[in-house]
Design an enzyme around this catalytic site. Structure first.
Site, PDB file in Angstrom:
ATOM      1  N   ASP A  94       0.891  -1.222  -0.028  1.00 10.38           N
ATOM      2  CA  ASP A  94      -0.114  -0.009  -0.047  1.00 10.38           C
ATOM      3  C   ASP A  94       1.074   1.289   0.019  1.00 10.38           C
ATOM      4  OD1 ASP A  94      -2.036   1.599  -0.257  1.00 10.38           O
ATOM      5  OD2 ASP A  94      -3.146   0.657   1.547  1.00 10.38           O
ATOM      6  N   ASP A  95       0.184   2.574  -0.413  1.00  8.64           N
ATOM      7  CA  ASP A  95       0.940   3.479  -0.451  1.00  8.64           C
ATOM      8  C   ASP A  95       1.193   3.969   1.289  1.00  8.64           C
ATOM      9  OD1 ASP A  95      -1.670   4.329   0.101  1.00  8.64           O
ATOM     10  OD2 ASP A  95      -1.709   6.070  -1.524  1.00  8.64           O
ATOM     11  N   ASP A  98      -2.046   4.947   7.804  1.00  6.05           N
ATOM     12  CA  ASP A  98      -2.324   6.291   8.700  1.00  6.05           C
ATOM     13  C   ASP A  98      -2.840   6.000  10.139  1.00  6.05           C
ATOM     14  OD1 ASP A  98      -3.439   8.541   9.663  1.00  6.05           O
ATOM     15  OD2 ASP A  98      -3.912   9.349   7.750  1.00  6.05           O
TER      16      ASP A  98
HETATM   17  O1  LIG Z   1      -4.526   3.581   7.560  1.00  7.27           O
HETATM   18  P1  LIG Z   1      -5.663   4.258   7.288  1.00  7.27           P
HETATM   19  O2  LIG Z   1      -6.109   5.300   8.255  1.00  7.27           O
HETATM   20  O3  LIG Z   1      -6.763   3.346   6.838  1.00  7.27           O
HETATM   21  O4  LIG Z   1      -5.392   4.963   5.888  1.00  7.27           O
HETATM   22  C1  LIG Z   1      -4.579   4.391   4.727  1.00  7.27           C
HETATM   23  C2  LIG Z   1      -5.227   3.932   3.584  1.00  7.27           C
HETATM   24  O5  LIG Z   1      -6.139   5.286   3.061  1.00  7.27           O
HETATM   25  C3  LIG Z   1      -5.788   5.454   1.646  1.00  7.27           C
HETATM   26  O6  LIG Z   1      -6.486   4.892   0.840  1.00  7.27           O
HETATM   27  P2  LIG Z   1      -7.998   5.519   0.442  1.00  7.27           P
HETATM   28  O7  LIG Z   1      -9.085   4.646   1.298  1.00  7.27           O
HETATM   29  O8  LIG Z   1      -8.130   6.831   0.680  1.00  7.27           O
HETATM   30  O9  LIG Z   1      -8.291   5.191  -0.893  1.00  7.27           O
HETATM   31  P3  LIG Z   1      -7.529   5.196  -2.276  1.00  7.27           P
HETATM   32  O10 LIG Z   1      -6.356   4.271  -2.209  1.00  7.27           O
HETATM   33  O11 LIG Z   1      -8.255   4.413  -3.220  1.00  7.27           O
HETATM   34  O12 LIG Z   1      -6.854   6.646  -2.583  1.00  7.27           O
HETATM   35  C4  LIG Z   1      -4.387   5.002   1.539  1.00  7.27           C
HETATM   36  O13 LIG Z   1      -4.344   4.562   0.194  1.00  7.27           O
HETATM   37  C5  LIG Z   1      -4.243   3.887   2.316  1.00  7.27           C
HETATM   38  O14 LIG Z   1      -4.845   2.549   1.918  1.00  7.27           O
HETATM   39  N1  LIG Z   2      -3.402  10.978   0.057  1.00  8.50           N
HETATM   40  C1  LIG Z   2      -3.529  10.583   1.395  1.00  8.50           C
HETATM   41  N2  LIG Z   2      -4.501   9.651   1.756  1.00  8.50           N
HETATM   42  C2  LIG Z   2      -4.477   9.084   2.923  1.00  8.50           C
HETATM   43  N3  LIG Z   2      -5.189   8.180   3.473  1.00  8.50           N
HETATM   44  C3  LIG Z   2      -5.046   8.342   4.841  1.00  8.50           C
HETATM   45  N4  LIG Z   2      -3.932   9.267   5.242  1.00  8.50           N
HETATM   46  C4  LIG Z   2      -3.673   9.774   3.919  1.00  8.50           C
HETATM   47  C5  LIG Z   2      -2.719  10.511   3.380  1.00  8.50           C
HETATM   48  O1  LIG Z   2      -2.037  11.487   4.577  1.00  8.50           O
HETATM   49  N5  LIG Z   2      -2.668  11.093   2.369  1.00  8.50           N
HETATM   50 MG   LIG Z   3      -5.762   3.201  -0.407  1.00  4.11          MG
END
Ligand SMILES: O=P(O)(O)OC[C@H]1O[C@H](OP(=O)(O)OP(=O)(O)O)[C@H](O)[C@@H]1O
Ligand SMILES: Nc1nc2[nH]cnc2c(=O)[nH]1
Ligand SMILES: [Mg+2]
Length: 160
Positions: A94-95, A98
Site C-alpha cells: 500500500d502507499d 495512517d
Molecule cells: O491507515 P488508514 O487510516 O486506513 O489509511 C490508509 C489508507 O488510506 C488511503 O486509501 P483510501 O481509502 O483513501 O483510498 P485510495 O487508496 O483509493 O485513495 C491510503 O491509500 C491507504 O490505503
Molecule cells: N493521500 C492521502 N491519503 C490518505 N489516507 C489516509 N491518510 C492519507 C494521507 O495522509 N494522504
Molecule cells: Mg488506499
C-alpha cells in the site's frame, strides 16, 4: 483537517518504492504481490518490476471519502484478492498506513502475507511489517496523483 501537508513528487515516490524493493530483496522471493487499491497500485507496479515478480493481484478497499482524516470511513473490501489465498508467500503493498484501519482489514483477509508500504504514521506503524519513511500523524501526504503544478504569484505582489 491535517495541520501540515507533505508533497511527494513522482521522483521521490519512485526512489522510495525502489528503496522498499531493495529492502524486500532480503526476504527472498514472493509468490506474488497484492496491491491495495488505489494508492498501492503504482508502488506495487514499481516493486513488481524491481523484484521481477509477474503475478500481481489486487484487493480493493475504500476507507476515505475525501482529503483529510475527518473523511475516514469504516474500510470496505469491494474486491477480494482471490489469487492470493490466505496470503502465504505473498507481499501486500500500500502507499501508506495512517490510522492502520485499512491494513487491519487487509490483514484479516490475507493473514499470512507480508505487509509493506512506503510511508507510515505513528498510529499505523504497528499494522505494517515494513515501511520506508515515517510521517507525523497530523500531516496529510499529497501523492503525485493528488496534485498538479500551479502558478504561484511572486511574493512582492502579495505585499499590498
Ligand atoms: O491507515 P488508514 O487510516 O486506513 O489509511 C490508509 C489508507 O488510506 C488511503 O486509501 P483510501 O481509502 O483513501 O483510498 P485510495 O487508496 O483509493 O485513495 C491510503 O491509500 C491507504 O490505503
Ligand atoms: N493521500 C492521502 N491519503 C490518505 N489516507 C489516509 N491518510 C492519507 C494521507 O495522509 N494522504
Ligand atoms: Mg488506499
Amino acid at each position: 483537517m491535517a495541520t501540515n501537508y507533505a508533497t511527494v513528487t513522482w521522483d521521490q515516490l519512485h526512489r522510495d518504492a525502489r528503496t522498499l524493493a531493495s529492502a524486500l530483496m532480503a526476504r527472498g522471493e514472493f509468490k506474488g504481490i497484492v496491491a491495495v487499491t488505489r494508492g498501492g497500485l503504482i508502488p506495487a507496479a514499481i516493486i513488481a518490476r524491481e523484484l521481477d515478480c509477474r503475478l500481481v493481484e489486487s484487493i480493493s478497499v475504500i476507507s476515505y471519502a475525501g482529503e483529510s482524516a475527518q473523511d475516514q470511513r469504516v474500510p470496505q473490501v469491494v474486491k477480494a484478492p482471490v489469487a492470493a489465498g490466505d496470503g502465504e508467500g505473498f507481499l501486500v503493498i500500500d502507499d501508506l498506513v495512517d490510522s492502520g484501519e485499512t491494513a487491519k482489514v487487509v490483514r484479516d483477509v490475507l493473514p499470512k502475507a507480508h505487509f509493506a508500504c512506503l510511508y507510515a504514521k505513528p498510529n499505523g506503524k504497528p499494522h505494517t511489517d515494513q515501511y520506508v519513511m515515517e510521517v507525523a500523524q497530523d500531516t496529510w501526504v499529497l501523492f503525485p496523483w493528488d496534485t498538479a503544478p500551479l502558478f504561484v504569484p511572486p511574493l512582492a505582489r502579495n505585499l499590498g
